[in-house]
Design a protein around this motif. Structure first.
Motif, short mmCIF file in Angstrom:
data_model
loop_
_atom_site.label_atom_id
_atom_site.label_comp_id
_atom_site.label_asym_id
_atom_site.label_seq_id
_atom_site.Cartn_x
_atom_site.Cartn_y
_atom_site.Cartn_z
N MET A 1 -14.56 -4.68 -41.53
CA MET A 1 -15.65 -3.63 -41.88
C MET A 1 -15.25 -2.20 -41.68
O MET A 1 -14.18 -2.17 -40.87
N VAL A 54 -17.57 -3.92 -46.36
CA VAL A 54 -17.00 -5.03 -45.98
C VAL A 54 -15.87 -5.16 -46.98
O VAL A 54 -16.07 -4.99 -48.09
N CYS A 64 -22.67 -4.10 -45.18
CA CYS A 64 -23.30 -4.87 -44.22
C CYS A 64 -23.65 -3.58 -43.19
O CYS A 64 -23.11 -2.65 -43.00
N TYR A 78 -27.15 -7.30 -45.30
CA TYR A 78 -25.95 -7.48 -46.10
C TYR A 78 -26.24 -8.06 -47.45
O TYR A 78 -27.06 -8.51 -47.85
N GLU A 92 -19.16 -14.01 -40.54
CA GLU A 92 -18.24 -13.26 -39.78
C GLU A 92 -18.57 -11.96 -39.84
O GLU A 92 -18.50 -11.08 -38.65
N MET A 93 -19.33 -11.33 -40.58
CA MET A 93 -20.00 -9.96 -40.62
C MET A 93 -21.00 -9.95 -39.47
O MET A 93 -21.08 -9.06 -38.90
#
Length: 96
Positions: A1, A54, A64, A78, A92-93
């Motif tokens: 990010m 992202v 996100c 997101y 993962e975010m």
């Protein structure tokens, strides 16, 4: 990010001009023009939200953000371009 950048507007417009993305969000117009994205980028930079682009291998794949409102809990939002769905990127975010 990484932080938002004005240069991301065309790619974000391309990815978010998908009806299935727009219908699952409250802020994305359909279709989502580059100008709409530019206005959103300016507004997001001015708000108290933390919003990030992202990327995957240097390519923009979505957005996100989190908002820590005065009433906990905060909110995480997101969206990802359709080609990136179902690959674990959202998980993962949120962890990041």
């Amino acid at each position: 990010m990484r932080p938002l950048a004005a240069a991301d507007a065309p790619r974000l417009s391309e990815l978010s001009s998908d009806f299935d993305i727009a219908r699952m969000t409250t802020r994305i117009a359909y279709p989502n023009s580059v100008e709409n994205v530019r206005v959103w980028l300016l507004a997001a930079a001015a708000e108290s939200e933390q919003v990030f682009i992202v990327t995957r291998a240097g390519e923009v794949i979505g957005v996100c953000g989190c908002n820590q409102r005065s009433d906990p809990p905060g909110e995480i939002g997101y969206w990802l371009g359709r080609p990136y769905w179902g690959q674990g990127f959202a998980t993962e975010m949120v962890r990041a």
